[in-house]
Structures are given as C-alpha cells and as structure tokens.
Design an enzyme around this catalytic site. Structure first.
Site, PDB file in Angstrom:
ATOM      1  CG  HIS A 196      -3.604   3.870 -15.437  1.00  0.00           C
ATOM      2  ND1 HIS A 196      -3.881   3.438 -14.154  1.00  0.00           N
ATOM      3  CD2 HIS A 196      -2.622   3.039 -15.892  1.00  0.00           C
ATOM      4  CE1 HIS A 196      -3.129   2.411 -13.845  1.00  0.00           C
ATOM      5  NE2 HIS A 196      -2.343   2.145 -14.887  1.00  0.00           N
TER       6      HIS A 196
ATOM      7  CB  CYS B   3      -7.501   3.259 -11.762  1.00  0.00           C
ATOM      8  SG  CYS B   3      -5.974   2.302 -11.780  1.00  0.00           S
TER       9      CYS B   3
ATOM     10  CG  ASP C 231     -10.257   5.726 -10.124  1.00  0.00           C
ATOM     11  OD1 ASP C 231     -10.476   5.862  -8.902  1.00  0.00           O
ATOM     12  OD2 ASP C 231      -9.113   5.604 -10.600  1.00  0.00           O
ATOM     13  CG  ASN C 232     -10.639   2.653  -7.682  1.00  0.00           C
ATOM     14  OD1 ASN C 232      -9.945   2.709  -8.697  1.00  0.00           O
ATOM     15  ND2 ASN C 232     -10.170   3.021  -6.496  1.00  0.00           N
TER      16      ASN C 232
END
Length: 506
Positions: free
Chosen positions: A138, A83, A331-332
């Site tokens: 994050h 992330c 994000d992934n």
C-alpha cells in the site's frame, strides 16, 4: 571421578580444554552475530485489542506472551491515523505530512517512496542483511499506468527489499492478486489483468448492480468488482487464476514468512511481516470462524494472534529466537464498521477496540495513532512496561544504531536504549497526522489546532478531532480527552503552538 593414568589424565584435560575453547568461540560468535530483525505490522488494530493492553473479551495469548516477555509501550505511536502514511514513515523515518502523496492510495497509485532515498531495508542491506517483505504494501507501484501483466516497477524491490510477496494495496481494493518480486503470482498470460478506478469493464459484474452474488454486503462504498463473493473498491477484469481466496490470505502470508525465515536462517535477515488483519473485508479462515464470539472482526484478530504465535514458533524451532529483535505494532487505530455489514457493531459487546482512548482510525484524538507497540528479544530485553513516548518513525534510526550504521532518518530519533528497555526516556514530542491534518504531542500534553469540517465521520461513527478552537489536553490526568484546557492554560498552549510550528517549518 578419580583418574590415575597420567596419559589418560592428559587426554581428558586436552579434550575438556578443546571443548571449552569451542564453547567460548561459539559464544563469542553468537554474541557478535548481527541480530535478525522482524517487524510485525497489524492493520487497523486498536490500543485496546490485546489482553496485555486491557482487553478482556478477546483472547490474544501469543501477542500477550510477546508483550509480557518484552517491553510493552503505553505511549507508542503510529505516525498517522491511516495506513499509507504510517507505512511510509515506518520505512523512511520521515513524517508523512512532508510528502503530499502520502495519503490512502488506490491500487493503481505510483510508488510514493523515492528510489533514491534511504529506507529501512536499504539501510540494512548496506549492513549485510537479507531483506524481505510479506503482506500488505500500500505504498504504490510503478510510475503510473502499470501493466499488471509485465514486471511491475518500481516497487518494494527497488527501495531495498531483496524479496517481496505482497498485495498491492488493501484487501478491499483491486487488484486482488499477490505480487511476487514484481510479477503477479500465478498469472495466466492468456487472461491478462486490466484495472480501472473510474469505470467498469463491459460485461463485468459489480456489487452495486448484482448484490445477489455477494456473500458479504457493503455498508458504504465497496460496491465495485466482485471477487470471491465480495465487492471491492475499483474495477478489475481478467487474472482469474491469480486472484486470491480471501479466507486463505492469512495462511498464505504466514507460509511465505515462515519460508523466508527458514531460507535465510544462516545469514542476518530483516523481515517486514505486514498482516492484513483486522482490515476489511474480515474473512477469517473457517478454522477461526466463531472463535471470538464477536463476529468476523474478532475472529480475524484471533487469527492474527495465531499467525504471530506460529511465526515465533518457527523462529524458535530454527534456533533463531534468541538472536532476533521482534517489533509488533499497528499502522493506525481501530475502526468497526468500515465498509461491510459483518456484525462488527452488533457483536462488539463490551469490547472497546480503542481501550480508554478517544477517537479511532481517521482521528486526531489519541485512539487514531496511539497503538499497541511491543519490542521483544528473548534473553536480551528484560520484560517490563514503559511509558516512554516513542514513534514508529524512530525504528529506522534505532535499528541503524543497533547494526552500527551511521544512517539516520530525517525525523527519526535514535531510541535504541528505550526500545531495548535500558532506559525509560523517550521522545520529548511528536507530530501526529490524520488525513492531512496534524496535531502535537509533547510530554503529557496533546494539542489539536482548529480544523473546519465535520466533527464525526458518521459512516464509521468516529470523532475526527475537528473543532473551530484549539484543543489542549493533559493526558496524565485526562486520558479520555474530555477537558479542554486551552483557555485555562494559555502559557502551555502558546509554547506548544510555537514548537509545533517550528517542526512543521524544518
């Protein structure tokens, strides 16, 4: 209708002419108005999770409508299989492996974006946009040793966002509070917050020592401070009134995003709407419990789909949909059991979160970084499917081109025409990253260098892509990456190694 009175005829002519002039002026104003930009970013959503990408067990009507009404990219990539690095690349247009601090961060990590560098929100502010972020951040906060009871900086507001309503890290990490424009929302100053990622505070309960207090049991890790019956990563004391209620998080973020849109509808705006789903802990609102038949993981994907639908409804109700570019991605890649016993494995059934791809989150195989990637602009983007190779890195330079800015990201390519569906030509190549390891995608080929270490992360049951030899796959013929051609196609491998290393040294 016949009009015989000359005066009346003249009056009608003037009225019609004036109306036409007003209509023309309005059309010209609409055509020249800068488009609003909304990026919707899911968390751990795999390539095979949406109906538009082949899912049959999960129902995602709102995201499917977005995909089928815009461009659905089949070769769209996050820059990383985790992330924080992907979020860094999205906002800066820079490969995350160029920044040694761009790794999965604890909730106490300092900001990893230099406040002097160009970012997507900063670029858009220069072009007259109001900028806002709602959801997961994050990317670190402060310069180290943050006092959570004071103004927390630098953060989103110092790298280009006019407004921010975020969680600092992830839903499974402390601090479990919302932060509004640099200050903990609803904090009682008589109940100050303390955070520690090394040792617990005296008298505070943990999931490891007090499992009887948990409504969701950890499967590995995630056994520190307990908040709302869920144990987290890290230790937290205080801030009782400010702590979030996990089941309300999706509604909270959606409401803030909708309010942002309504508050700034008279000016061009950029909204980065960073969903928390389907990252652990999966805590669907009671309205969505049981709706997928796949347990909490499926339920929160259904919930996320609903949130996207509600956001689009808001844009439409405010008359903004035809002047708003929407980008949706993740994000992934996906992970099933990522730290809690939540029936995600037991109730998965025939659903394949990665679709036909190999690997998942943390992996250098395709499923780690190839994700859903959709661009939508009602009336401007004609529906279609594109096999063009595109990366989230490219959003910065492409959006810059859209707004007339001359700014460009270091590793970001201007693929505006590709994102708008005017061409199906994309990147020639891209480097992907997973926990500090990198691999190379070029044309139809994927190359993974040798890496030591375990081949499978047994905690999450995902192949990592590690091997003692080079791996070379022709994705056109072998999308599942089962046939290593490194030995049989040495000329392709040598060329890719040379060009991959050249990019690493730039």
């Amino acid at each position: 209708m016949k009009i015989s009175n000359p005066i009346l005829t003249f009056a009608v002519f003037c009225s019609l002419s004036l109306g036409a002039c007003k209509k023309t002026a309005t059309s010209q104003k609409t055509a020249s108005a800068p488009p609003n930009i909304v990026i919707i970013y899911a968390d751990d959503l795999g390539y095979g999770e949406l109906g538009a990408y082949g899912a049959t067990n999960l129902k995602t009507p709102n995201l499917d409508k977005l995909a089928n009404g815009g461009i659905r990219f089949t070769n769209g990539y996050a820059s990383s299989a985790t992330c924080t690095p992907s979020r860094y690349a999205l906002l800066t247009g820079i490969y995350p492996w160029r920044n040694q601090r761009a790794k999965i961060l604890p909730g106490t990590a300092p900001l990893i974006i230099d406040t002097a560098q160009m970012t997507l929100p900063k670029l858009l502010k220069q072009e007259g946009y109001h900028t806002g972020i709602v959801g997961k951040w994050h990317l670190g906060l402060g310069n180290g040793n943050v006092d959570w009871n004071q103004y927390i900086a630098p953060g989103p507001n110092e790298v280009g966002f006019d407004q921010s309503y975020i969680m600092a890290a992830t839903q499974d990490r402390v601090p479990t509070v919302y932060i509004k424009n640099g200050r903990v929302d609803n904090l009682d100053p008589t109940d100050p917050i303390e955070i520690n990622y090394v040792e617990n505070f005296e008298g505070e309960v943990t999931g490891k020592e007090n499992p009887e207090l948990l409504k969701m049991k950890p499967s590995h890790g995630h056994d520190n401070s307990i908040v709302n019956g869920i144990s987290r990563i890290g230790y937290m004391k205080g801030g009782a009134d400010a702590k979030w209620i996990d089941e309300d998080m999706a509604d909270q973020f959606l409401a803030k995003a909708q309010t942002y849109i309504k508050s700034h509808k008279t000016e061009p705006f950029f909204l980065y709407y960073a969903l928390q789903q389907p990252h652990v802990p999966r805590t669907p609102h009671p309205r969505f419990v049981g709706t997928s038949g796949m347990g909490p993981r499926g339920d929160v994907i259904v919930e996320a789909d609903w949130c996207v639908g509600e956001l689009i409804n808001t844009l439409e109700e405010e008359g903004l949909l035809e002047n708003t570019l929407i980008v949706f991605s993740s994000d992934n890649g996906p992970v099933v059991d990522d730290g809690y016993h939540d029936d995600s494995v037991e109730k998965l059934g025939d659903h394949k979160p990665a679709g036909p791809l190999r690997g998942g989150k943390y992996s250098l195989f395709e499923a780690g970084t190839r994700v859903p990637f959709i661009t939508y602009w009602k009336g401007t983007i004609q529906p279609g499917v594109s096999n063009a190779l595109v990366s989230q890195l490219d959003l910065l330079s492409s959006i810059a081109a859209l707004t007339g800015s001359t700014e460009r990201g270091r590793d970001s390519e201007d693929l505006l025409d590709t994102f708008l569906g005017k061409t199906k030509i994309g990147r020639k190549e891209v480097i992907i990253e997973a926990t500090s390891r990198t691999a190379f995608r070029q044309g139809d080929w994927a190359m993974i260098p040798p890496y030591n270490g375990r081949r499978v992360n047994t905690q999450v049951n995902i192949e990592l892509g590690n091997d003692t030899i080079y791996q070379l796959y022709n994705l056109k013929d072998d999308l599942e990456q089962q046939n290593n051609l490194a030995e049989s196609r040495p000329e392709v491998l040598a060329k890719m190694i040379s060009e991959y290393e050249a990019i690493l040294l730039k």
